[in-house]
Design a protein around this motif. Sequence first.
Motif, PDB file in Angstrom:
ATOM      1  N   GLY A  10       0.831  -1.214   0.000  1.00 18.22           N
ATOM      2  CA  GLY A  10       0.000   0.000   0.000  1.00 18.22           C
ATOM      3  C   GLY A  10       0.860   1.256   0.000  1.00 18.22           C
ATOM      4  N   GLY A  11       0.384   2.309   0.640  1.00 16.88           N
ATOM      5  CA  GLY A  11       1.153   3.560   0.674  1.00 16.88           C
ATOM      6  C   GLY A  11       2.366   3.427   1.580  1.00 16.88           C
ATOM      7  N   TYR A  41       2.003  -7.668  -1.974  1.00 17.02           N
ATOM      8  CA  TYR A  41       1.294  -8.852  -2.492  1.00 17.02           C
ATOM      9  C   TYR A  41       1.693  -9.168  -3.931  1.00 17.02           C
ATOM     10  CZ  TYR A  41      -1.527  -8.264   1.702  1.00 17.02           C
ATOM     11  OH  TYR A  41      -1.927  -8.153   3.003  1.00 17.02           O
ATOM     12  N   ARG A  72       0.452  -1.537  -5.165  1.00 16.87           N
ATOM     13  CA  ARG A  72      -0.972  -1.850  -5.040  1.00 16.87           C
ATOM     14  C   ARG A  72      -1.212  -2.973  -6.048  1.00 16.87           C
ATOM     15  NH1 ARG A  72      -2.534   2.309  -1.547  1.00 16.87           N
ATOM     16  NH2 ARG A  72      -1.493   4.254  -1.995  1.00 16.87           N
ATOM     17  N   CYS A  73      -1.855  -4.029  -5.611  1.00 24.33           N
ATOM     18  CA  CYS A  73      -1.964  -5.223  -6.439  1.00 24.33           C
ATOM     19  C   CYS A  73      -3.421  -5.661  -6.572  1.00 24.33           C
ATOM     20  CB  CYS A  73      -1.109  -6.337  -5.810  1.00 24.33           C
ATOM     21  SG  CYS A  73      -1.311  -7.929  -6.592  1.00 24.33           S
ATOM     22  N   PHE A  76      -4.336  -9.593  -6.358  1.00 23.15           N
ATOM     23  CA  PHE A  76      -4.437 -10.229  -5.050  1.00 23.15           C
ATOM     24  C   PHE A  76      -5.869 -10.206  -4.527  1.00 23.15           C
ATOM     25  CE2 PHE A  76      -3.632 -10.793  -0.468  1.00 23.15           C
ATOM     26  CZ  PHE A  76      -2.766 -11.866  -0.512  1.00 23.15           C
ATOM     27  N   GLY A 102      -1.312  -0.319   5.477  1.00 24.79           N
ATOM     28  CA  GLY A 102      -2.530   0.308   5.968  1.00 24.79           C
ATOM     29  C   GLY A 102      -3.736  -0.617   5.898  1.00 24.79           C
ATOM     30  N   ASP A 103      -4.899  -0.008   5.891  1.00 28.56           N
ATOM     31  CA  ASP A 103      -6.183  -0.703   5.874  1.00 28.56           C
ATOM     32  C   ASP A 103      -6.300  -1.790   4.809  1.00 28.56           C
ATOM     33  OD1 ASP A 103      -8.096  -0.275   7.700  1.00 28.56           O
ATOM     34  OD2 ASP A 103      -9.189   1.258   6.580  1.00 28.56           O
ATOM     35  N   GLY A 104      -5.948  -1.446   3.587  1.00 26.25           N
ATOM     36  CA  GLY A 104      -6.045  -2.382   2.475  1.00 26.25           C
ATOM     37  C   GLY A 104      -5.140  -3.582   2.699  1.00 26.25           C
ATOM     38  N   THR A 105      -3.933  -3.300   3.157  1.00 22.97           N
ATOM     39  CA  THR A 105      -2.959  -4.351   3.454  1.00 22.97           C
ATOM     40  C   THR A 105      -3.495  -5.290   4.535  1.00 22.97           C
ATOM     41  OG1 THR A 105      -1.184  -2.833   2.890  1.00 22.97           O
ATOM     42  CG2 THR A 105      -0.588  -4.726   4.254  1.00 22.97           C
ATOM     43  N   THR A 107      -6.648  -5.844   5.233  1.00 21.29           N
ATOM     44  CA  THR A 107      -7.759  -6.602   4.646  1.00 21.29           C
ATOM     45  C   THR A 107      -7.234  -7.806   3.872  1.00 21.29           C
ATOM     46  OG1 THR A 107      -8.974  -4.532   4.425  1.00 21.29           O
ATOM     47  CG2 THR A 107      -9.826  -6.406   3.194  1.00 21.29           C
ATOM     48  N   GLY A 108      -6.237  -7.556   3.021  1.00 22.17           N
ATOM     49  CA  GLY A 108      -5.634  -8.630   2.237  1.00 22.17           C
ATOM     50  C   GLY A 108      -5.040  -9.698   3.149  1.00 22.17           C
ATOM     51  N   ILE A 111      -7.797 -11.897   4.821  1.00 20.69           N
ATOM     52  CA  ILE A 111      -8.394 -12.846   3.869  1.00 20.69           C
ATOM     53  C   ILE A 111      -7.424 -13.997   3.567  1.00 20.69           C
ATOM     54  CG2 ILE A 111      -9.185 -13.099   1.470  1.00 20.69           C
ATOM     55  CD1 ILE A 111     -10.249 -10.171   1.711  1.00 20.69           C
TER      56      ILE A 111
HETATM   57  P1  ADP Z   1      -3.044   0.530   2.232  1.00 20.32           P
HETATM   58  O1  ADP Z   1      -2.539  -0.753   2.779  1.00 20.32           O
HETATM   59  O2  ADP Z   1      -2.056   1.640   2.376  1.00 20.32           O
HETATM   60  O3  ADP Z   1      -4.433   0.871   2.733  1.00 20.32           O
HETATM   61  P2  ADP Z   1      -4.245  -0.313  -0.343  1.00 20.32           P
HETATM   62  O4  ADP Z   1      -5.622   0.038   0.044  1.00 20.32           O
HETATM   63  O5  ADP Z   1      -3.779  -0.005  -1.712  1.00 20.32           O
HETATM   64  O6  ADP Z   1      -3.155   0.378   0.638  1.00 20.32           O
HETATM   65  O7  ADP Z   1      -4.053  -1.873  -0.099  1.00 20.32           O
HETATM   66  C1  ADP Z   1      -2.831  -2.508  -0.370  1.00 20.32           C
HETATM   67  C2  ADP Z   1      -3.057  -3.799  -1.085  1.00 20.32           C
HETATM   68  O8  ADP Z   1      -3.769  -4.706  -0.239  1.00 20.32           O
HETATM   69  C3  ADP Z   1      -3.922  -3.718  -2.324  1.00 20.32           C
HETATM   70  O9  ADP Z   1      -3.219  -3.241  -3.442  1.00 20.32           O
HETATM   71  C4  ADP Z   1      -4.341  -5.180  -2.499  1.00 20.32           C
HETATM   72  O10 ADP Z   1      -3.321  -5.932  -3.095  1.00 20.32           O
HETATM   73  C5  ADP Z   1      -4.505  -5.618  -1.041  1.00 20.32           C
HETATM   74  N1  ADP Z   1      -5.937  -5.574  -0.714  1.00 20.32           N
HETATM   75  C6  ADP Z   1      -6.680  -4.489  -0.381  1.00 20.32           C
HETATM   76  N2  ADP Z   1      -7.983  -4.814  -0.213  1.00 20.32           N
HETATM   77  C7  ADP Z   1      -8.066  -6.143  -0.452  1.00 20.32           C
HETATM   78  C8  ADP Z   1      -9.129  -7.101  -0.456  1.00 20.32           C
HETATM   79  N3  ADP Z   1     -10.396  -6.740  -0.198  1.00 20.32           N
HETATM   80  N4  ADP Z   1      -8.830  -8.372  -0.746  1.00 20.32           N
HETATM   81  C9  ADP Z   1      -7.564  -8.751  -1.017  1.00 20.32           C
HETATM   82  N5  ADP Z   1      -6.532  -7.909  -1.045  1.00 20.32           N
HETATM   83  C10 ADP Z   1      -6.755  -6.622  -0.766  1.00 20.32           C
END
Ligand code: ADP
Length: 324
Positions: A10-11, A41, A72-73, A76, A102-105, A107-108, A111
């Motif tokens: 992420g960021g 990822y 950002r992937c 994934f 961060g948040d997105g990381t 979440t991934g 899962i």
């Molecule tokens: P940050 O971690 O800074 O919030 P992002 O929101 O770009 O940054 O999330 C980072 C990465 O985490 C994404 O590019 C993606 O690979 C993974 N990710 C985010 N949301 C999901 C999801 N719902 N399911 C699987 N992977 C996710």
Amino acid sequence: ITRVGVFTSGGDSPGMNAAIRAVVRTALYKDKKVTGIYHGYQGMIDNTMFDMDSQSVSSIIQMGGTVLKTARCMEFKTTEGRAKAYEHVRTAGIDALVAIGGDGTFTGAEIFSREFNIPVMCIPGTIDNDLNGTDLTIGYDTANNTVIEAIDKIRDTAASHNRLFFIEVMGRDSGCIALNAGVAGGAEAILLPERETAIDELIDMLEQAADRKKSSMIVIVAEGDKNGGANNVARCVQEKVGYYDTKVSILGHLQRGGAPSSADRVLATRMGYAAVNELLKGNTRATVGVRGSEIVTTPLEEALSKKELKLNEDLVEIAKIMAL
Ligand code: ADP
């Protein structure tokens, strides 16, 4: 657990390197092996991984950004993408993961951990300080210091010309940087995403400041302010009261870079150390965080579901009084 995989995603934020270093050195100390995964990822999917030793993290504690790179992937987010990622993780012998982001990381990570039953521990890295389960995120202190340095410089030129400056700082949903920097920089007004400030209300504040013959005026505008950012706010003020000599400065990405502050290096080091120890104790699917002076962990499910209000309400009031 025999091999820990570590990545940033992420960021980026200053202090991520200090966290990577702490993860690597703690794991090695505990006789575990470490694999560094490039580009978050994406690197799992592309199989860009390497064996890390103590030397791999020499002289990085003082560096901004992340030596493991970040990305950002999209792939994934698909079941097929994650299956490919897991195949590479398994082949590399990685049996636990530390995710910094961060948040997105988070979440991934949540899962992925559930899907393949692999232990994960997250570390909060973002300048925005908008993550749950922690009072502070890695990079927030450094970003505040960067912003305050910029405000001080702008104040010099603002005072010399009797100007009204609008400075836009990062924070799409979170006004933490704006509030902190506004207080530390002695701003005449602070516009936050969490609060709506009408243009007329802002003009009132500025008129009051002008009555007190202030030689310069600075308004801090968070990126996510409901009036639509510093350019918009300046234009609206200019349309209503033409006599101000207004200027806009959007600080942008310089807020994400630079050498991490002492506080961020120490926080990152403590968090990296805790992340590995928690995994080895059997804790999983959680994020490390700091509460007061204590390092704590919070299950990812909880950290991702509820929304903590990070804005210090008292400080919002204090900021107003200080501007009077
Ligand atoms: P940050 O971690 O800074 O919030 P992002 O929101 O770009 O940054 O999330 C980072 C990465 O985490 C994404 O590019 C993606 O690979 C993974 N990710 C985010 N949301 C999901 C999801 N719902 N399911 C699987 N992977 C996710």
